[in-house]
Design an enzyme around this catalytic site. Structure first.
Site, mmCIF file in Angstrom:
data_model
loop_
_atom_site.group_PDB
_atom_site.id
_atom_site.type_symbol
_atom_site.label_atom_id
_atom_site.label_comp_id
_atom_site.label_asym_id
_atom_site.label_seq_id
_atom_site.Cartn_x
_atom_site.Cartn_y
_atom_site.Cartn_z
ATOM 1 C CE LYS A 1 -0.950 -0.284 4.945
ATOM 2 N NZ LYS A 1 0.382 0.140 5.291
ATOM 3 N NE ARG B 1 0.316 0.456 11.360
ATOM 4 C CZ ARG B 1 1.101 0.887 10.353
ATOM 5 N NH1 ARG B 1 1.086 2.133 9.997
ATOM 6 N NH2 ARG B 1 1.874 0.034 9.727
ATOM 7 N NE ARG C 1 8.743 -3.588 3.085
ATOM 8 C CZ ARG C 1 7.586 -3.232 3.638
ATOM 9 N NH1 ARG C 1 6.693 -2.586 2.934
ATOM 10 N NH2 ARG C 1 7.306 -3.538 4.889
ATOM 11 N NE ARG D 1 10.391 -0.858 6.053
ATOM 12 C CZ ARG D 1 9.114 -0.548 5.925
ATOM 13 N NH1 ARG D 1 8.702 0.077 4.850
ATOM 14 N NH2 ARG D 1 8.253 -0.862 6.862
ATOM 15 N NE ARG E 1 6.441 -4.862 10.127
ATOM 16 C CZ ARG E 1 6.409 -3.652 9.574
ATOM 17 N NH1 ARG E 1 6.281 -2.582 10.302
ATOM 18 N NH2 ARG E 1 6.483 -3.533 8.281
HETATM 19 P P1 AMP Z 1 4.576 1.406 7.947
HETATM 20 O O1 AMP Z 1 5.678 1.964 7.118
HETATM 21 O O2 AMP Z 1 3.277 2.098 7.736
HETATM 22 O O3 AMP Z 1 4.456 -0.081 7.852
HETATM 23 O O4 AMP Z 1 4.972 1.719 9.467
HETATM 24 C C1 AMP Z 1 6.136 1.192 10.053
HETATM 25 C C2 AMP Z 1 6.034 1.187 11.575
HETATM 26 O O5 AMP Z 1 5.843 2.518 12.057
HETATM 27 C C3 AMP Z 1 4.864 0.395 12.138
HETATM 28 O O6 AMP Z 1 5.136 -0.972 12.253
HETATM 29 C C4 AMP Z 1 4.677 1.063 13.497
HETATM 30 O O7 AMP Z 1 5.655 0.639 14.419
HETATM 31 C C5 AMP Z 1 4.951 2.514 13.168
HETATM 32 N N1 AMP Z 1 3.705 3.222 12.779
HETATM 33 C C6 AMP Z 1 3.427 3.790 11.563
HETATM 34 N N2 AMP Z 1 2.198 4.333 11.558
HETATM 35 C C7 AMP Z 1 1.673 4.099 12.788
HETATM 36 C C8 AMP Z 1 0.420 4.381 13.394
HETATM 37 N N3 AMP Z 1 -0.562 5.013 12.738
HETATM 38 N N4 AMP Z 1 0.234 3.966 14.682
HETATM 39 C C9 AMP Z 1 1.192 3.340 15.364
HETATM 40 N N5 AMP Z 1 2.388 3.015 14.848
HETATM 41 C C10 AMP Z 1 2.634 3.386 13.566
#
Ligand code: AMP
Length: 179
Positions: free
Chosen positions: A13, A87, A124, A126, A137
């Site tokens: 996404k 989230r 990926r 990362r 996750r």
């Molecule tokens: P993402 O790149 O969106 O997968 O985000 C990577 C990590 O950032 C997640 O696994 C969370 O640890 C943190 N994170 C990003 N957005 C949020 C959110 N809205 N609420 C809580 N943690 C977040």
């Protein structure tokens, strides 16, 4: 136009949000990108990095404050795609309150099977994507974020998109649904 892209981690996404935002000439707002951009030498940066590496969620207070600051920026006036926020239920409630009457226009739900998600995340490569954190996750997503889909379903604004295929195919699919 205010959009939300939601789906399990690894559904692609983020890539799609970036491409679709460009095509629609609206802002791409990714809380994950914002956290990754924090200076790792600061207290906040250190705390967030540890949480991300564990596969858990950053606390609602921090995320909500950051997101509100971001969507108040001038470039968000023309519209935006929220990628990775809300989230949790608390975040969704904060967003509702912040947006008031005219809330989100559409929620795009990316659907993909779990094995493919795990493989995509490993590919990926990362730093926060080890096999163990990936599993955490996915679990956290299922418990805390998936219930939000029902909330938006009840408002009749969810569009389901098959997230399998090439990056270009998926972008076309999303744009066709949004037309
Ligand atoms: P993402 O790149 O969106 O997968 O985000 C990577 C990590 O950032 C997640 O696994 C969370 O640890 C943190 N994170 C990003 N957005 C949020 C959110 N809205 N609420 C809580 N943690 C977040």
């Amino acid at each position: 136009m205010r959009l939300l892209f939601v789906g399990p981690p690894g559904a692609g996404k983020g890539t799609q949000a970036q491409r679709v935002a460009e095509a629609l000439e609206i802002a791409h707002v990714s809380t994950g990108d914002m956290f990754r951009a924090l200076d790792p030498e600061t207290d906040l940066g250190k705390r967030v990095k540890a949480i991300m590496e564990s596969g858990g969620y950053v606390s609602d207070d921090i995320v909500i404050e950051m997101l509100q600051g971001r969507i108040s920026q001038p470039d968000a006036e023309k519209g935006y795609i929220l990628d990775g926020f809300p989230r949790t239920t608390a975040q969704a409630e904060a967003l509702d309150e912040f947006l008031g009457e005219d809330g989100l226009d559409r929620v795009v739900l990316f659907e993909v099977d779990e094995d493919r998600v795990v493989q995509r995340m490993l590919d990926r490569g990362r730093a926060d994507d080890t096999e163990e954190t990936i599993r955490t996750r996915l679990e956290v997503y299922r418990e805390q974020t998936e219930p939000l889909v029902e909330l938006y379903e009840s408002r009749g604004i969810v569009t389901h998109v098959d997230a399998s295929g090439s990056i270009e195919e998926i972008t076309d699919r999303v744009l066709a649904e949004l037309e």
